[in-house]
Motif scaffolding. Sequence first.
Motif, PDB file in Angstrom:
ATOM      1  N   ALA A 146      -4.485  10.579   6.226  1.00  0.00           N
ATOM      2  CA  ALA A 146      -3.285   9.737   6.184  1.00  0.00           C
ATOM      3  C   ALA A 146      -2.026  10.582   6.356  1.00  0.00           C
ATOM      4  N   ALA A 147      -2.000  11.750   5.708  1.00  0.00           N
ATOM      5  CA  ALA A 147      -0.850  12.654   5.829  1.00  0.00           C
ATOM      6  C   ALA A 147      -0.701  13.128   7.274  1.00  0.00           C
ATOM      7  N   LEU A 148      -1.822  13.413   7.918  1.00  0.00           N
ATOM      8  CA  LEU A 148      -1.780  13.812   9.327  1.00  0.00           C
ATOM      9  C   LEU A 148      -1.171  12.707  10.190  1.00  0.00           C
TER      10      LEU A 148
ATOM     11  N   LYS B 278     -10.200  16.809   6.933  1.00  0.00           N
ATOM     12  CA  LYS B 278     -10.065  15.513   7.589  1.00  0.00           C
ATOM     13  C   LYS B 278     -11.282  14.628   7.299  1.00  0.00           C
ATOM     14  N   GLU B 279     -12.418  15.264   7.187  1.00  0.00           N
ATOM     15  CA  GLU B 279     -13.662  14.530   6.935  1.00  0.00           C
ATOM     16  C   GLU B 279     -13.814  14.143   5.467  1.00  0.00           C
ATOM     17  N   ASP B 280     -13.405  15.037   4.552  1.00  0.00           N
ATOM     18  CA  ASP B 280     -13.699  14.855   3.130  1.00  0.00           C
ATOM     19  C   ASP B 280     -12.577  14.207   2.316  1.00  0.00           C
ATOM     20  N   VAL B 281     -11.326  14.316   2.772  1.00  0.00           N
ATOM     21  CA  VAL B 281     -10.192  13.864   1.946  1.00  0.00           C
ATOM     22  C   VAL B 281      -9.441  12.745   2.672  1.00  0.00           C
ATOM     23  N   PRO B 282      -9.591  11.486   2.220  1.00  0.00           N
ATOM     24  CA  PRO B 282      -8.912  10.357   2.872  1.00  0.00           C
ATOM     25  C   PRO B 282      -7.397  10.536   2.957  1.00  0.00           C
TER      26      PRO B 282
ATOM     27  N   GLU C 178      -0.926   8.626  -2.130  1.00  0.00           N
ATOM     28  CA  GLU C 178      -0.441   8.627  -3.517  1.00  0.00           C
ATOM     29  C   GLU C 178      -1.490   9.237  -4.449  1.00  0.00           C
ATOM     30  N   GLY C 179      -1.101  10.240  -5.208  1.00  0.00           N
ATOM     31  CA  GLY C 179      -1.990  10.882  -6.176  1.00  0.00           C
ATOM     32  C   GLY C 179      -2.828  12.011  -5.614  1.00  0.00           C
ATOM     33  N   VAL C 180      -2.923  12.124  -4.285  1.00  0.00           N
ATOM     34  CA  VAL C 180      -3.754  13.167  -3.678  1.00  0.00           C
ATOM     35  C   VAL C 180      -3.198  14.553  -3.994  1.00  0.00           C
ATOM     36  N   GLN C 181      -1.892  14.709  -3.847  1.00  0.00           N
ATOM     37  CA  GLN C 181      -1.252  16.005  -4.095  1.00  0.00           C
ATOM     38  C   GLN C 181      -1.529  16.491  -5.518  1.00  0.00           C
ATOM     39  N   GLU C 182      -1.429  15.580  -6.475  1.00  0.00           N
ATOM     40  CA  GLU C 182      -1.644  15.958  -7.882  1.00  0.00           C
ATOM     41  C   GLU C 182      -3.096  16.357  -8.135  1.00  0.00           C
ATOM     42  N   ARG C 183      -4.034  15.633  -7.530  1.00  0.00           N
ATOM     43  CA  ARG C 183      -5.458  15.957  -7.727  1.00  0.00           C
ATOM     44  C   ARG C 183      -5.817  17.308  -7.113  1.00  0.00           C
ATOM     45  N   VAL C 184      -5.305  17.562  -5.932  1.00  0.00           N
ATOM     46  CA  VAL C 184      -5.580  18.838  -5.274  1.00  0.00           C
ATOM     47  C   VAL C 184      -4.955  19.988  -6.059  1.00  0.00           C
ATOM     48  N   TYR C 185      -3.780  19.741  -6.610  1.00  0.00           N
ATOM     49  CA  TYR C 185      -3.093  20.793  -7.372  1.00  0.00           C
ATOM     50  C   TYR C 185      -3.917  21.235  -8.581  1.00  0.00           C
TER      51      TYR C 185
END
Length: 467
Positions: free
Chosen positions: A294-296, A286-290, A323-330
Motif C-alpha cells: 500500500a505504501a508503494l 511486497k509479498e509478506d507485508v500488506p 495504519e499501524g504497520v509502522q508501529e508494528r515494524v518498529y
Amino acid sequence: MIATCKKLVTDIQRDKDLDTKLPEYAELLGRQYNCYATVKGSMNYYTMKEVCDEQDDKNTDVCKYFALLTGLLDRHLVKREAVDEDSMEAIAQLRSNVEYKMHILTAYTDAYEIYEYVLNRVEAAVRDEVAPVDAKGLSEKMFAYVFAENDTVVINSKLQLLMAQLPVRMTKNKFYDIVNSTLNIYEEGETTSVDEFVDMLRSAVLLKKPKGFETEYPFLYHVYTDLAEADYAALTLPEFEDLTKRLNQAATIINNEVSAYMLLQEVINDVYTILLTIDAAYEKNKEDVPGYAAALRIIEACVKAETIDQLPDEVMDEFFTIEGVQERVYESIVILEAVLDEIRVGKAEQIESLTLTEAFDRLDKVSKLLSTSLFIDLDKVSGKTETADHAYITAKKEALVKELGDLFSSVKRPVYRSMMCKLLAAMPIFMNTQQEIRDYFDYVIENCKDDSELMACNKLISEMIEE
C-alpha cells in the motif's frame, strides 16, 4: 515476528550457528528497516508534496531538491531500476545540501535572538512608557517558579529559561571565570566533547559563521546588518518599529524555511534508507507485508501525479491500509537494533569471513538515518577519542576567552550583554545551592537600574511562568 527476532538475537549472542544466523540477522533487519522507511516515507513524501504544491514559487531550492528526490523514487521504486553509485551519491548530496541550508538558518536564528533581546529591553524607553517594577516581588516569583517541583532536571531547565531573560550584571572578568569553570568540568573527558561544546558556544554568538551566511538569504543578511549597526542607545520610535517589523518578517521566513527543510530532510532520510535496502528487501516485503504494498502504491501515485489534487481517489484509502504497520515494524527493529553495535564489534571476524562487512556497515548507516537526529553525521565513527588533559582545556579556555573578548570589544554594551546572557543560558548552571540561586536573582534584579530593561524582563519572565 517479535518471537522470531528475539530468538534470532538470543542465538547470535550464544554463538549458535553463526554462519546461518548472521546472514539471517542482516537480511531480516534490512527488510524491517526498508518496510519502516517505505511506510513512513509514503506519509512524509505525500506531506512534502503538499508543501511544494502550496508554494507559489516552484523554483525554490526546497522544490528543486524535492524534484530530485522524486526522480530517485521514480527510478528505483516505481520503475525498479537497480540502485547504482550515481544515485547513492545524489541522495548523499541532497542530504548535504539541506544540512548546508540549515546551518545558515540556525546561524540567523542565533543572530536574531541576540538583537531581539536588545530590542525588547529598549522598547519601553523608546515608547516613553517606563514604569517601576517590583524587583523583590519578581525575584520571589522566579524563585518560587524554579522550585515548584522537587526535580533536578526540571529545576535546571527552568533556570536556563530564566537565564536567557535575566539582566546581565557582572563584569566581563566574572563572566570569563564562569566560562573557564564550565570548561574545567570537561577535563579528563573526551576531546570531541570539549570541541563540540566550544563550537556550540562560538556558534551561539556568531564567532563561527557558516559558509553562505552572507549570500544565501540576502533579505535575512540585510536585516542582520541593520540590527548589528543600529545605535540602541539613541534609537527613535520609527527606527525601533522598522527594525522590529523587519525582524518579525525575517523570523517568519526562517520559520517557514526551517519547517520545510526539516520535513524534506526526514523524507531524504527515508528515501536514503529505501535506496540502501530496497534491492534485498523489495520482493519479500511486497509479498509478506500488506501495508508495504500500500505504501508503494501511495508513493508511486504521488510520483506520477503533477499535484496532490490529481491523485486518484483510491490513494487516500491506502492510508487506512498502512495504519499501524509502522508501529508494528518498529517493535521488531527495537529488538534487532539493540544488539547491532554489539554484533558488529563482537562478531567482526565472523562477519568478515562471511563477507557481510558491507551489509553490516549499511545497517549501521540506516540506524543513524532512522534515528531521532535528522542531521546526524553518517560518517562519524563512534568510539572513545583522546583525553582532554589540563593543557588541552587550558588552551581551549584561553582561545575562547580571547575570541569573546575581541567580540565584546567590537560591539556596544547592550549587544555584548545580550551575548553574555545567551551564553550563560547555554552553559550548565553555575550556582550550586538554593541560597546561591536566590542571591543571584536578588542581585541581578536589584542592580538593574535600567527601568526599561527591568520592565521587559518582568513581562517576558511573567509570561514564561504563566504558560
